[in-house]
Design a protein around this motif. Structure first.
Motif, PDB file in Angstrom:
ATOM      1  N   TYR A 110       3.904   3.461   5.077  1.00 15.43           N
ATOM      2  CA  TYR A 110       2.766   4.347   4.808  1.00 15.43           C
ATOM      3  C   TYR A 110       1.469   3.553   4.869  1.00 15.43           C
ATOM      4  O   TYR A 110       1.440   2.370   4.522  1.00 15.43           O
ATOM      5  N   GLU A 111       0.414   4.236   5.290  1.00  8.29           N
ATOM      6  CA  GLU A 111      -0.922   3.641   5.210  1.00  8.29           C
ATOM      7  C   GLU A 111      -1.457   3.781   3.787  1.00  8.29           C
ATOM      8  O   GLU A 111      -1.106   4.724   3.057  1.00  8.29           O
ATOM      9  N   LEU A 112      -2.307   2.845   3.411  1.00  3.86           N
ATOM     10  CA  LEU A 112      -2.980   2.886   2.112  1.00  3.86           C
ATOM     11  C   LEU A 112      -4.472   3.100   2.352  1.00  3.86           C
ATOM     12  O   LEU A 112      -5.097   2.362   3.100  1.00  3.86           O
ATOM     13  N   ASN A 113      -5.036   4.108   1.704  1.00  2.07           N
ATOM     14  CA  ASN A 113      -6.451   4.416   1.863  1.00  2.07           C
ATOM     15  C   ASN A 113      -7.244   3.891   0.668  1.00  2.07           C
ATOM     16  O   ASN A 113      -6.704   3.706  -0.416  1.00  2.07           O
ATOM     17  N   GLU A 140      17.128  14.381   2.789  1.00  2.56           N
ATOM     18  CA  GLU A 140      15.972  14.845   2.010  1.00  2.56           C
ATOM     19  C   GLU A 140      15.790  14.000   0.749  1.00  2.56           C
ATOM     20  O   GLU A 140      14.662  13.642   0.387  1.00  2.56           O
ATOM     21  N   ALA A 141      16.903  13.671   0.097  1.00  2.00           N
ATOM     22  CA  ALA A 141      16.818  12.854  -1.110  1.00  2.00           C
ATOM     23  C   ALA A 141      16.304  11.453  -0.787  1.00  2.00           C
ATOM     24  O   ALA A 141      15.527  10.871  -1.550  1.00  2.00           O
ATOM     25  N   ALA A 142      16.714  10.885   0.350  1.00  2.00           N
ATOM     26  CA  ALA A 142      16.245   9.552   0.746  1.00  2.00           C
ATOM     27  C   ALA A 142      14.752   9.564   1.050  1.00  2.00           C
ATOM     28  O   ALA A 142      14.011   8.641   0.672  1.00  2.00           O
ATOM     29  N   HIS A 143      14.283  10.606   1.730  1.00  2.00           N
ATOM     30  CA  HIS A 143      12.855  10.720   2.040  1.00  2.00           C
ATOM     31  C   HIS A 143      12.037  10.834   0.759  1.00  2.00           C
ATOM     32  O   HIS A 143      10.989  10.173   0.605  1.00  2.00           O
ATOM     33  N   ASP A 144      12.477  11.661  -0.184  1.00  2.00           N
ATOM     34  CA  ASP A 144      11.752  11.833  -1.438  1.00  2.00           C
ATOM     35  C   ASP A 144      11.713  10.536  -2.228  1.00  2.00           C
ATOM     36  O   ASP A 144      10.690  10.210  -2.861  1.00  2.00           O
ATOM     37  N   ASP A 145      12.808   9.780  -2.200  1.00  2.00           N
ATOM     38  CA  ASP A 145      12.848   8.511  -2.917  1.00  2.00           C
ATOM     39  C   ASP A 145      11.849   7.522  -2.332  1.00  2.00           C
ATOM     40  O   ASP A 145      11.133   6.827  -3.060  1.00  2.00           O
ATOM     41  N   ALA A 146      11.785   7.456  -1.001  1.00  2.00           N
ATOM     42  CA  ALA A 146      10.836   6.556  -0.351  1.00  2.00           C
ATOM     43  C   ALA A 146       9.391   6.959  -0.653  1.00  2.00           C
ATOM     44  O   ALA A 146       8.532   6.111  -0.934  1.00  2.00           O
ATOM     45  N   HIS A 147       9.104   8.256  -0.615  1.00  2.00           N
ATOM     46  CA  HIS A 147       7.743   8.728  -0.884  1.00  2.00           C
ATOM     47  C   HIS A 147       7.334   8.430  -2.325  1.00  2.00           C
ATOM     48  O   HIS A 147       6.189   8.029  -2.597  1.00  2.00           O
ATOM     49  N   THR A 148       8.243   8.608  -3.263  1.00  2.00           N
ATOM     50  CA  THR A 148       7.947   8.319  -4.667  1.00  2.00           C
ATOM     51  C   THR A 148       7.624   6.841  -4.866  1.00  2.00           C
ATOM     52  O   THR A 148       6.672   6.484  -5.573  1.00  2.00           O
ATOM     53  N   LYS A 149       8.407   5.970  -4.245  1.00  2.00           N
ATOM     54  CA  LYS A 149       8.157   4.528  -4.374  1.00  2.00           C
ATOM     55  C   LYS A 149       6.815   4.142  -3.755  1.00  2.00           C
ATOM     56  O   LYS A 149       6.052   3.363  -4.335  1.00  2.00           O
ATOM     57  N   ALA A 150       6.530   4.688  -2.574  1.00  2.00           N
ATOM     58  CA  ALA A 150       5.268   4.364  -1.901  1.00  2.00           C
ATOM     59  C   ALA A 150       4.076   4.846  -2.718  1.00  2.00           C
ATOM     60  O   ALA A 150       3.045   4.156  -2.822  1.00  2.00           O
ATOM     61  N   SER A 151       4.177   6.025  -3.320  1.00  2.00           N
ATOM     62  CA  SER A 151       3.085   6.548  -4.149  1.00  2.00           C
ATOM     63  C   SER A 151       2.843   5.651  -5.354  1.00  2.00           C
ATOM     64  O   SER A 151       1.690   5.400  -5.748  1.00  2.00           O
ATOM     65  N   PRO A 196     -10.727  -3.309  11.844  1.00  2.00           N
ATOM     66  CA  PRO A 196      -9.832  -3.785  10.784  1.00  2.00           C
ATOM     67  C   PRO A 196      -8.562  -2.950  10.711  1.00  2.00           C
ATOM     68  O   PRO A 196      -8.602  -1.727  10.782  1.00  2.00           O
ATOM     69  N   SER A 197      -7.420  -3.609  10.620  1.00  2.00           N
ATOM     70  CA  SER A 197      -6.144  -2.905  10.518  1.00  2.00           C
ATOM     71  C   SER A 197      -6.007  -2.305   9.121  1.00  2.00           C
ATOM     72  O   SER A 197      -6.335  -2.957   8.127  1.00  2.00           O
ATOM     73  N   PRO A 198      -5.510  -1.070   9.029  1.00  2.00           N
ATOM     74  CA  PRO A 198      -5.358  -0.453   7.710  1.00  2.00           C
ATOM     75  C   PRO A 198      -4.260  -1.138   6.913  1.00  2.00           C
ATOM     76  O   PRO A 198      -3.295  -1.658   7.471  1.00  2.00           O
ATOM     77  N   LEU A 242      -0.461   1.483  -8.126  1.00  2.00           N
ATOM     78  CA  LEU A 242      -0.521   0.172  -8.781  1.00  2.00           C
ATOM     79  C   LEU A 242      -1.506  -0.767  -8.105  1.00  2.00           C
ATOM     80  O   LEU A 242      -2.084  -1.653  -8.765  1.00  2.00           O
ATOM     81  N   SER A 243      -1.707  -0.592  -6.815  1.00  2.00           N
ATOM     82  CA  SER A 243      -2.622  -1.465  -6.084  1.00  2.00           C
ATOM     83  C   SER A 243      -4.023  -0.885  -5.951  1.00  2.00           C
ATOM     84  O   SER A 243      -4.866  -1.442  -5.243  1.00  2.00           O
ATOM     85  N   GLY A 244      -4.273   0.237  -6.615  1.00  2.00           N
ATOM     86  CA  GLY A 244      -5.603   0.829  -6.591  1.00  2.00           C
ATOM     87  C   GLY A 244      -5.946   1.553  -5.302  1.00  2.00           C
ATOM     88  O   GLY A 244      -7.116   1.643  -4.942  1.00  2.00           O
ATOM     89  N   HIS A 245      -4.952   2.081  -4.612  1.00  2.00           N
ATOM     90  CA  HIS A 245      -5.179   2.806  -3.367  1.00  2.00           C
ATOM     91  C   HIS A 245      -4.675   4.240  -3.492  1.00  2.00           C
ATOM     92  O   HIS A 245      -4.048   4.612  -4.488  1.00  2.00           O
ATOM     93  N   ARG A 246      -4.972   5.006  -2.456  1.00  2.00           N
ATOM     94  CA  ARG A 246      -4.378   6.328  -2.300  1.00  2.00           C
ATOM     95  C   ARG A 246      -3.387   6.269  -1.148  1.00  2.00           C
ATOM     96  O   ARG A 246      -3.629   5.600  -0.148  1.00  2.00           O
ATOM     97  N   LEU A 247      -2.288   6.985  -1.297  1.00  2.00           N
ATOM     98  CA  LEU A 247      -1.265   6.964  -0.262  1.00  2.00           C
ATOM     99  C   LEU A 247      -1.753   7.741   0.954  1.00  2.00           C
ATOM    100  O   LEU A 247      -2.182   8.891   0.852  1.00  2.00           O
ATOM    101  N   GLY A 248      -1.661   7.094   2.121  1.00  2.00           N
ATOM    102  CA  GLY A 248      -2.099   7.711   3.356  1.00  2.00           C
ATOM    103  C   GLY A 248      -0.952   8.316   4.150  1.00  2.00           C
ATOM    104  O   GLY A 248       0.086   8.681   3.596  1.00  2.00           O
TER     105      GLY A 248
END
Length: 248
Positions: free
Chosen positions: A245-248, A176-187, A40-42, A192-198
């Motif tokens: 990002y993967e979702l665990n 660095e600011a762009a990376h942090d913004d993307a990570h915050t959104k992904a988290s 199964p694909s993550p 919200l979807s009941g997962h942990r950020l991978g």
């Protein structure tokens, strides 16, 4: 014929004994090939992050030149040469180094005028343009004023742009600011979807500095004083990244 009946009965009995064994024989499947096993694909989440950073400019880029018209090509070229030499002398007198002065274009072309439906040659236009890099920001206005004073009506100031000599630190802060913004959104999406950020699967960067030339009105050069007033503002660098990002 007793012997024939006995042989027929024996054959029927043997057939009856073999039928249940054939019906209940186990089925043997071929071993699965490792390359064909389905995994199964993550689950993943794709987000876009944007980051900006600002800094004060530390150099000015001046686009200037001369443009003259005369009756003959020889006269036009001579007037252009005199005006160009005056421009260069004025720039050098302000402390601009030779490495920061470059000829961008040089032209000599005829000038025609429509008279009674016909084009008549009225003279020649000679022009030359230069790029001048001013590393001492405090002298930018003085350099502009010196150019206009030296060249008179033949002088042209086409644009003034402000920039940074070494943009790498500015890019790094925006990245660095762009990376942090993307990570915050992904988290947030993971929560919200009941997962942990991978783990981060991929990261693509786009964007760059959005510094722009600062236009200078012609009326600004009609004044007297130590130099043309300029407002340098600030240089803003904006970078956008797309992250998966993967979702665990």
């Amino acid at each position: 014929m007793p012997a024939l009946r006995a042989s027929t009965a024996l054959a029927v009995t043997l057939l009856a004994l073999t039928l249940p064994q054939a019906a209940t024989a186990p089925a043997f499947a071929l071993p699965a090939r490792p390359g064909l096993s389905a995994q199964p694909s993550p689950s993943t989440v794709t987000v876009t992050g944007e980051g900006s950073a600002t800094a004060a400019p530390d150099l000015a880029l001046i686009s200037a030149g001369v443009d003259v018209t005369a009756k003959t090509s020889k006269e036009a070229l001579a007037a252009q040469n005199a005006a160009s030499n005056a421009l260069l002398d004025a720039v050098r007198a302000q402390g601009v180094e030779e490495r920061d002065i470059r000829t961008e274009s040089l032209s000599l072309s005829p000038v025609y005028e429509d008279q009674n439906g016909a084009s008549t040659l009225t003279g020649y236009e000679a022009a030359q343009s230069f790029s001048v890099k001013v590393r001492d920001m405090g002298t930018t206005g003085a350099v502009l004023q010196a150019i206009t004073d030296a060249t008179g009506n033949a002088g042209r100031i086409r644009s003034v742009a402000f920039d940074i000599a070494d943009p790498a630190p500015l890019h790094a802060r925006a990245r660095e600011a762009a990376h942090d913004d993307a990570h915050t959104k992904a988290s947030q999406y993971a929560r919200l979807s009941g997962h942990r950020l991978g783990r981060l699967v991929s990261l693509t960067e786009v964007g760059g500095s959005d510094s722009r030339p600062v236009p200078v009105a012609a009326a600004a050069f009609d004044q007297t004083g130590t130099g043309v007033p300029v407002a340098t503002g600030e240089i803003r660098d904006t970078i956008t990244v797309t992250a998966v990002y993967e979702l665990n």
